[in-house]
Motif scaffolding. Structure first.
Motif, PDB file in Angstrom:
ATOM      1  N   GLU A  92     -13.289   2.906  -4.951  1.00  0.00           N
ATOM      2  CA  GLU A  92     -12.367   1.858  -4.538  1.00  0.00           C
ATOM      3  C   GLU A  92     -11.945   2.067  -3.092  1.00  0.00           C
ATOM      4  N   GLY A  93     -11.609   0.977  -2.430  1.00  0.00           N
ATOM      5  CA  GLY A  93     -11.129   1.069  -1.066  1.00  0.00           C
ATOM      6  C   GLY A  93     -12.260   1.090  -0.065  1.00  0.00           C
ATOM      7  N   GLU A  94     -11.942   0.709   1.133  1.00  0.00           N
ATOM      8  CA  GLU A  94     -12.935   0.673   2.189  1.00  0.00           C
ATOM      9  C   GLU A  94     -13.173   2.073   2.752  1.00  0.00           C
ATOM     10  N   MET A 115       0.828  -1.208   0.000  1.00  0.00           N
ATOM     11  CA  MET A 115       0.000   0.000   0.000  1.00  0.00           C
ATOM     12  C   MET A 115       0.863   1.260   0.000  1.00  0.00           C
ATOM     13  N   SER A 138      -6.725   3.288   2.441  1.00  0.00           N
ATOM     14  CA  SER A 138      -7.284   2.181   1.653  1.00  0.00           C
ATOM     15  C   SER A 138      -7.564   2.585   0.211  1.00  0.00           C
ATOM     16  N   PRO A 142     -13.372   4.702   5.510  1.00  0.00           N
ATOM     17  CA  PRO A 142     -12.698   4.771   6.814  1.00  0.00           C
ATOM     18  C   PRO A 142     -13.666   4.530   7.965  1.00  0.00           C
ATOM     19  N   THR A 166      -7.706   8.029   1.242  1.00  0.00           N
ATOM     20  CA  THR A 166      -7.324   7.463   2.530  1.00  0.00           C
ATOM     21  C   THR A 166      -6.317   6.342   2.320  1.00  0.00           C
ATOM     22  N   ARG A 189      -9.739   5.165  -0.599  1.00  0.00           N
ATOM     23  CA  ARG A 189     -11.071   5.755  -0.706  1.00  0.00           C
ATOM     24  C   ARG A 189     -10.965   7.267  -0.872  1.00  0.00           C
TER      25      ARG A 189
END
Length: 465
Positions: free
Chosen positions: A67-69, A1, A432, A71, A430, A434
Motif C-alpha cells: 500500500e502507498g506510493e 494521514m 504514504s 517514495p 513512509t 509504504r
C-alpha cells in the motif's frame, strides 16, 4: 494521514502492553523461579507444555506492505544528503533504503561496501535460527542418571536464559527455571527411593573456544557477554541484576543446582564434577525454554549477546556441525545461501561482537525485506523482535530529540554499537504508508561523538518521506 499514522502508533503500543500483561498474568498464576509452587497442583517430573498464543505487534507494521506510493528516490536522496555527511558519523558511512515489496533500492551510499555491522549481525542469526530450528522448538536442560549407582548428571542444553535461584523478576518470555528442575529432580529421585546422590555436569553440547577470535579481552570482565557454554543460568551472571559474569558458567550453574537439590531434601555428596552423560542415559527430569520465536524476539529487542551465540550454535548442531564459533557462523551463512541472501555477508560470530564481521548495507536491507515479505510468515518474528523507536528494547531511550522525535513509534530497528561503530537496520512505513527497509552503518565514528543521534535522524527522515 497524520491521524492514521498516530493511530498506528497507539495500536502498536496497546499491543505491546497487552502482550506484556498477558505474559505477567501467565507468570503470576504459574510457578515461581526459586522452585516453590504458587498453587496447589503438583507438577509432574517432566511438565506438559501448554502452547501459548502468538501475540506480536507485526500486524500493523506488515499488513498491506504494497500500500502507498513508493517514495520519490530523488527527493529522498536530497533529504538524506546533508545528514548522511554529519561529522558525528565519521568518514565512512554506508546506507541503503529499499522498497520492501519489490526490493528496489531507493537510496544508496556505499551500498555494497562491507562494513562492521556490530549487533545488526543478530538479524542474520535471527533469520538462520527461525529458518533452521523452527518457531516452536525449545531448548531443554536435563538431569539424567549417571553410570554409577545414585549418580546423576546435569546436562546443559544451550539455554542461556535458564533462570537461577536468585531470579526474582517476572521477565517475558518466561524462562525455564533451575529451581523447578531441582523440584522435578528431587520428586523423581524420592519416588525411586533415592535421597543421596553424586552430581556431575555435562556442557559438551558446545565445543571449542569460549570466546571468539577478535573479541576484545574486556568483553567478559565488563559483562558484555559470558564465556560461551551450553550450561549457564541468568546469562552467566553472578547475580541476575548485575553485569558481572562467572568465569566458568557451567561449574557455577552446577553448584547452584546442587544447593537447590539440598533445599529439596536431596543430599549431594561432594562438589559437582565435570563429566559426560551417556547418550542412552535414563532421564530423571527436564525443563524447557520458551519457544525459539520468543527467544529470537528477546535476542533482537534486548540485543542479548549470550542468546545470539547460543542460537548460532544450535543452527550449526541442527545441520550436523559442531557447536563452535566457526561452525555457527558457517551454518548461518549456509542458511542465507539457501535463501539467496548471502551476498555481502561475512561473519565470525552470532552476536556481532567481532570487529572482523563484514556486512553490506544492501545485504541487511534485503534480509529485512525477506523477513517482512508476506511469502515468509515464519520470518515475521524477526520484524516483531526489532526494538520500537522510543518505546522498547535498545531504542527505548532514543528518538526524543527534535531531529528524530517524529520517528518514535514508527521506526523498528536493530541497533549496533562497538568502539568506532554505530549501525541501525530496520523497517518503517513512509508518509504514504509504504513499507521500506533500511540500513545505516558507520564504522569510523570519532570518539565521543553523538553518532546514535545522527543515525536516528536518518531513519526518521525515511519514516517521514
Amino acid at each position: 494521514m497524520v491521524r492514521g499514522r498516530w493511530t498506528l502508533v497507539v495500536s502498536l503500543v496497546l499491543l505491546q502492553a497487552f502482550t506484556l500483561g498477558a505474559a505477567l498474568y501467565v507468570w503470576n498464576t504459574g510457578l515461581t523461579l526459586d522452585g516453590t509452587e504458587s498453587r496447589a497442583a503438583a507438577p509432574s517430573p517432566s511438565p506438559t507444555r501448554t502452547p501459548a498464543p502468538v501475540i506480536t505487534a507485526t500486524a500493523p507494521v506488515l499488513a498491506g506492505g504494497t500500500e502507498g506510493e513508493v517514495p520519490d528516490a530523488k527527493r529522498l536522496a536530497a533529504r538524506l544528503k546533508g545528514p548522511i555527511g554529519d561529522a558525528a558519523l565519521g568518514g565512512r558511512v554506508g546506507a541503503v533504503v529499499m522498497d520492501a515489496a519489490t526490493g528496489t533500492v531507493l537510496y544508496g551510499n556505499r551500498p555494497t561496501t562491507g562494513l562492521t555491522p556490530a549487533s545488526t549481525t543478530k538479524v542474520v542469526t535471527a533469520v538462520a535460527a527461525i529458518t533452521t530450528l523452527g518457531s516452536d522448538a525449545r531448548l531443554a536442560t536435563r538431569v539424567v542418571y549417571g553410570k554409577s549407582k545414585n549418580a546423576i548428571v546435569l546436562v546443559g542444553g544451550g539455554d542461556p536464559t535458564l533462570a537461577g535461584p536468585r531470579a526474582t523478576k517476572h521477565p517475558y518470555p518466561r524462562p525455564a527455571s533451575l529451581g523447578m528442575l531441582a523440584v522435578y529432580t528431587a520428586r523423581a529421585l524420592k519416588a525411586a527411593g533415592v535421597t543421596k546422590v553424586t552430581l556431575s555436569y555435562d556442557d559438551s553440547l558446545f565445543t571449542g573456544p569460549r570466546t571468539a577470535e577478535g573479541w576484545k579481552p574486556n568483553y567478559v570482565p565488563e559483562g558484555t557477554v559470558a564465556p560461551v557454554t551450553a550450561l549457564m543460568h541468568d546469562g552467566g551472571r553472578v547475580h541476575p541484576r548485575t553485569r558481572q559474569r562467572w568465569p566458568d558458567p557451567s561449574r557455577a550453574t552446577a553448584a547452584a543446582f546442587a544447593a537447590l537439590l539440598r533445599r529439596q531434601g536431596i543430599t549431594v555428596s561432594g562438589g559437582p564434577r565435570e563429566g559426560r552423560a551417556s547418550s542412552s542415559a535414563q532421564e530423571v527430569a527436564r525443563v524447557e525454554s520458551p519457544p525459539v520465536y520468543q527467544l529470537v524476539e528477546r535476542m533482537l529487542t534486548e540485543s542479548d549477546n549470550d542468546l545470539a551465540e547460543a542460537l548460532a550454535r544450535h543452527v550449526a548442531l541442527q545441520q550436523g556441525l559442531r557447536g563452535t564459533f566457526a561452525d555457527g557462523a558457517k551454518a548461518c551463512l549456509r542458511v542465507l545461501r539457501d535463501l539467496d541472501a548471502h551476498e555481502g555477508v561475512r561473519i565470525e560470530d552470532g552476536s556481532g561482537l567481532s570487529p572482523r564481521n563484514r556486512i553490506t548495507p544492501k545485504a541487511l536491507a534485503r534480509l529485512l525485506a525477506l523477513a517482512a515479505s508476506p511469502e515468509n510468515p515464519h520470518l515475521h518474528t524477526v520484524i516483531s523482535g526489532l526494538p520500537v523507536a522510543g518505546f522498547t528494547g535498545t531504542l527505548d531511550d532514543r528518538y526524543d530529540r527534535k531531529e528524530s522525535e517524529q520517528g518514535a513509534g514508527l521506526v523498528r530497528a536493530k541497533t549496533g554499537t562497538l568502539n568506532g561503530v554505530t549501525t541501525l537496520a530496520g523497517v518503517t512505513r513512509t508518509a504514504s504508508g509504504r513499507l521500506v527497509t533500511f540500513a545505516f552503518m558507520a564504522d569510523q565514528v570519532p570518539a565521543n561523538d553523538p553518532a546514535a543521534a545522527a543515525i536516528d535522524r536518518l531513519a526518521t527522515i525515511v519514516s517521514t518521506s
